[in-house]
Design a protein around this motif. Structure first.
Motif, PDB file in Angstrom:
ATOM      1  N   ALA A  41      60.912 -24.697-135.231  1.00  0.00           N
ATOM      2  CA  ALA A  41      59.763 -25.562-135.083  1.00  0.00           C
ATOM      3  C   ALA A  41      58.342 -25.522-135.817  1.00  0.00           C
ATOM      4  CB  ALA A  41      59.548 -24.896-133.782  1.00  0.00           C
ATOM      5  N   TYR A  42      58.927 -24.125-136.022  1.00  0.00           N
ATOM      6  CA  TYR A  42      57.916 -23.818-137.333  1.00  0.00           C
ATOM      7  C   TYR A  42      57.760 -23.878-139.144  1.00  0.00           C
ATOM      8  CZ  TYR A  42      55.720 -20.449-140.373  1.00  0.00           C
ATOM      9  OH  TYR A  42      54.451 -19.943-141.118  1.00  0.00           O
ATOM     10  N   ARG A  43      59.521 -24.054-139.185  1.00  0.00           N
ATOM     11  CA  ARG A  43      59.307 -24.241-140.513  1.00  0.00           C
ATOM     12  C   ARG A  43      59.078 -26.078-140.576  1.00  0.00           C
ATOM     13  NH1 ARG A  43      62.354 -20.454-144.054  1.00  0.00           N
ATOM     14  NH2 ARG A  43      62.284 -18.212-142.644  1.00  0.00           N
ATOM     15  N   ALA A  44      59.689 -26.627-139.532  1.00  0.00           N
ATOM     16  CA  ALA A  44      59.594 -28.308-139.869  1.00  0.00           C
ATOM     17  C   ALA A  44      58.027 -28.254-140.077  1.00  0.00           C
ATOM     18  CB  ALA A  44      60.173 -28.230-137.847  1.00  0.00           C
ATOM     19  N   GLU A  45      57.589 -27.911-138.592  1.00  0.00           N
ATOM     20  CA  GLU A  45      55.753 -27.966-139.172  1.00  0.00           C
ATOM     21  C   GLU A  45      55.239 -27.480-140.576  1.00  0.00           C
ATOM     22  OE1 GLU A  45      52.382 -29.390-138.708  1.00  0.00           O
ATOM     23  OE2 GLU A  45      54.099 -29.309-137.077  1.00  0.00           O
ATOM     24  N   GLN A  46      55.734 -26.620-140.703  1.00  0.00           N
ATOM     25  CA  GLN A  46      55.175 -26.583-142.646  1.00  0.00           C
ATOM     26  C   GLN A  46      55.317 -27.441-143.446  1.00  0.00           C
ATOM     27  OE1 GLN A  46      53.058 -23.673-143.621  1.00  0.00           O
ATOM     28  NE2 GLN A  46      52.759 -23.563-141.348  1.00  0.00           N
ATOM     29  N   LEU A  47      56.949 -28.224-143.300  1.00  0.00           N
ATOM     30  CA  LEU A  47      57.890 -29.103-143.931  1.00  0.00           C
ATOM     31  C   LEU A  47      56.503 -30.199-144.322  1.00  0.00           C
ATOM     32  CD1 LEU A  47      61.366 -28.706-143.755  1.00  0.00           C
ATOM     33  CD2 LEU A  47      60.380 -28.315-146.185  1.00  0.00           C
ATOM     34  N   ARG A  48      56.453 -30.810-142.988  1.00  0.00           N
ATOM     35  CA  ARG A  48      55.204 -30.976-143.055  1.00  0.00           C
ATOM     36  C   ARG A  48      54.222 -31.767-142.611  1.00  0.00           C
ATOM     37  NH1 ARG A  48      56.247 -31.050-137.290  1.00  0.00           N
ATOM     38  NH2 ARG A  48      58.425 -31.297-136.511  1.00  0.00           N
ATOM     39  N   LYS A  49      53.432 -30.322-143.147  1.00  0.00           N
ATOM     40  CA  LYS A  49      52.018 -30.268-143.343  1.00  0.00           C
ATOM     41  C   LYS A  49      52.160 -30.432-144.811  1.00  0.00           C
ATOM     42  CE  LYS A  49      50.637 -27.090-140.320  1.00  0.00           C
ATOM     43  NZ  LYS A  49      49.185 -25.673-140.051  1.00  0.00           N
ATOM     44  N   ALA A  50      53.499 -29.750-145.551  1.00  0.00           N
ATOM     45  CA  ALA A  50      53.460 -29.548-147.278  1.00  0.00           C
ATOM     46  C   ALA A  50      53.822 -31.295-147.344  1.00  0.00           C
ATOM     47  CB  ALA A  50      54.803 -28.812-147.477  1.00  0.00           C
ATOM     48  N   GLY A  51      54.330 -31.945-146.864  1.00  0.00           N
ATOM     49  CA  GLY A  51      54.412 -33.318-147.524  1.00  0.00           C
ATOM     50  C   GLY A  51      53.171 -34.315-147.339  1.00  0.00           C
ATOM     51  N   ARG A  52      52.561 -33.997-146.305  1.00  0.00           N
ATOM     52  CA  ARG A  52      51.683 -34.628-145.908  1.00  0.00           C
ATOM     53  C   ARG A  52      50.317 -34.811-147.340  1.00  0.00           C
ATOM     54  NH1 ARG A  52      51.116 -33.373-139.742  1.00  0.00           N
ATOM     55  NH2 ARG A  52      50.050 -31.109-140.616  1.00  0.00           N
ATOM     56  N   ASP A  53      50.427 -33.181-147.272  1.00  0.00           N
ATOM     57  CA  ASP A  53      50.055 -32.751-148.902  1.00  0.00           C
ATOM     58  C   ASP A  53      49.959 -32.912-149.975  1.00  0.00           C
ATOM     59  OD1 ASP A  53      48.330 -31.534-147.239  1.00  0.00           O
ATOM     60  OD2 ASP A  53      48.833 -28.975-148.119  1.00  0.00           O
ATOM     61  N   ALA A  54      51.296 -33.343-150.177  1.00  0.00           N
ATOM     62  CA  ALA A  54      52.024 -33.975-151.071  1.00  0.00           C
ATOM     63  C   ALA A  54      51.100 -35.670-151.437  1.00  0.00           C
ATOM     64  CB  ALA A  54      53.791 -33.857-151.337  1.00  0.00           C
ATOM     65  N   ARG A  55      51.594 -35.690-150.097  1.00  0.00           N
ATOM     66  CA  ARG A  55      51.366 -37.630-150.202  1.00  0.00           C
ATOM     67  C   ARG A  55      49.593 -37.994-150.650  1.00  0.00           C
ATOM     68  NH1 ARG A  55      54.639 -37.467-146.080  1.00  0.00           N
ATOM     69  NH2 ARG A  55      53.358 -37.614-144.466  1.00  0.00           N
ATOM     70  N   MET A  56      48.806 -36.541-150.004  1.00  0.00           N
ATOM     71  CA  MET A  56      47.436 -36.848-150.151  1.00  0.00           C
ATOM     72  C   MET A  56      47.095 -37.106-151.802  1.00  0.00           C
ATOM     73  SD  MET A  56      46.030 -37.588-147.475  1.00  0.00           S
ATOM     74  CE  MET A  56      44.278 -37.649-147.131  1.00  0.00           C
ATOM     75  N   THR A  57      47.488 -36.390-152.405  1.00  0.00           N
ATOM     76  CA  THR A  57      47.209 -35.398-153.909  1.00  0.00           C
ATOM     77  C   THR A  57      47.616 -36.368-154.325  1.00  0.00           C
ATOM     78  OG1 THR A  57      49.294 -34.560-154.254  1.00  0.00           O
ATOM     79  CG2 THR A  57      47.396 -33.173-153.086  1.00  0.00           C
ATOM     80  N   LYS A  58      48.830 -37.650-154.265  1.00  0.00           N
ATOM     81  CA  LYS A  58      49.219 -39.053-155.510  1.00  0.00           C
ATOM     82  C   LYS A  58      48.481 -40.478-154.310  1.00  0.00           C
ATOM     83  CE  LYS A  58      54.095 -37.880-155.329  1.00  0.00           C
ATOM     84  NZ  LYS A  58      55.278 -37.981-154.956  1.00  0.00           N
ATOM     85  N   GLN A  59      47.520 -40.222-153.399  1.00  0.00           N
ATOM     86  CA  GLN A  59      46.877 -41.068-153.383  1.00  0.00           C
ATOM     87  C   GLN A  59      45.082 -41.309-153.808  1.00  0.00           C
ATOM     88  OE1 GLN A  59      47.315 -41.469-148.462  1.00  0.00           O
ATOM     89  NE2 GLN A  59      49.521 -42.447-148.486  1.00  0.00           N
ATOM     90  N   SER A  60      45.322 -39.912-153.933  1.00  0.00           N
ATOM     91  CA  SER A  60      43.580 -39.559-153.722  1.00  0.00           C
ATOM     92  C   SER A  60      43.960 -39.087-155.682  1.00  0.00           C
ATOM     93  CB  SER A  60      43.043 -38.246-153.764  1.00  0.00           C
ATOM     94  OG  SER A  60      43.713 -37.235-153.685  1.00  0.00           O
ATOM     95  N   ARG A  61      45.065 -39.387-156.887  1.00  0.00           N
ATOM     96  CA  ARG A  61      44.796 -39.665-157.940  1.00  0.00           C
ATOM     97  C   ARG A  61      43.640 -40.328-158.552  1.00  0.00           C
ATOM     98  NH1 ARG A  61      50.472 -38.109-159.328  1.00  0.00           N
ATOM     99  NH2 ARG A  61      50.715 -35.601-158.261  1.00  0.00           N
ATOM    100  N   PRO A  62      43.459 -41.558-158.648  1.00  0.00           N
ATOM    101  CA  PRO A  62      42.289 -42.528-158.994  1.00  0.00           C
ATOM    102  C   PRO A  62      40.856 -42.334-158.109  1.00  0.00           C
ATOM    103  CG  PRO A  62      44.174 -43.743-157.543  1.00  0.00           C
ATOM    104  CD  PRO A  62      44.818 -41.341-157.526  1.00  0.00           C
ATOM    105  N   VAL A  63      41.009 -41.679-156.838  1.00  0.00           N
ATOM    106  CA  VAL A  63      39.451 -40.850-156.704  1.00  0.00           C
ATOM    107  C   VAL A  63      39.103 -40.113-156.986  1.00  0.00           C
ATOM    108  CG1 VAL A  63      38.304 -40.847-154.848  1.00  0.00           C
ATOM    109  CG2 VAL A  63      40.176 -41.790-153.971  1.00  0.00           C
ATOM    110  N   ARG A  64      40.122 -39.140-157.559  1.00  0.00           N
ATOM    111  CA  ARG A  64      39.891 -37.849-158.391  1.00  0.00           C
ATOM    112  C   ARG A  64      39.124 -38.331-160.015  1.00  0.00           C
ATOM    113  NH1 ARG A  64      44.006 -33.497-158.444  1.00  0.00           N
ATOM    114  NH2 ARG A  64      44.897 -35.424-156.684  1.00  0.00           N
ATOM    115  N   TRP A  65      39.676 -39.556-160.451  1.00  0.00           N
ATOM    116  CA  TRP A  65      39.583 -39.471-161.494  1.00  0.00           C
ATOM    117  C   TRP A  65      37.746 -39.919-161.385  1.00  0.00           C
ATOM    118  CZ3 TRP A  65      39.099 -43.692-164.687  1.00  0.00           C
ATOM    119  CH2 TRP A  65      38.736 -44.142-165.670  1.00  0.00           C
ATOM    120  N   LEU A  66      38.645 -41.290-160.705  1.00  0.00           N
ATOM    121  CA  LEU A  66      36.659 -42.051-160.687  1.00  0.00           C
ATOM    122  C   LEU A  66      36.289 -40.856-160.256  1.00  0.00           C
ATOM    123  CD1 LEU A  66      37.592 -45.356-158.589  1.00  0.00           C
ATOM    124  CD2 LEU A  66      37.150 -45.038-160.850  1.00  0.00           C
TER     125      LEU A  66
END
Length: 69
Positions: free
Chosen positions: A14-39
């Motif tokens: 359960a702990y490792r599954a939660e860590q993988l979910r968090k890592a997946g969320r972080d990876a998606r958020m950085t991809k989505q925020s790239r244009p915002v960061r550039w602006l």
């Protein structure tokens, strides 16, 4: 297999599954925020900051004279 070992293994899974979910969320958020960061770095940081004024502290009139009257 004892129940304690089974509980420990299920807790670890359960702990490792939660860590993988968090890592997946972080990876998606950085991809989505790239244009915002550039602006933010290219458009919003070109702000003219006014020169800071040097001010001195003004002495405060004593209230003791008002109370003594």
């Amino acid at each position: 297999m004892s129940y304690q070992l089974l509980d420990a293994m299920s807790a670890e899974v359960a702990y490792r599954a939660e860590q993988l979910r968090k890592a997946g969320r972080d990876a998606r958020m950085t991809k989505q925020s790239r244009p915002v960061r550039w602006l933010r770095t290219h458009r919003l940081t070109n702000i003219d900051v006014p020169v800071q004024e040097h001010r001195t502290a003004e002495p405060i009139a004593s209230r003791a004279g008002h109370l003594a009257r």
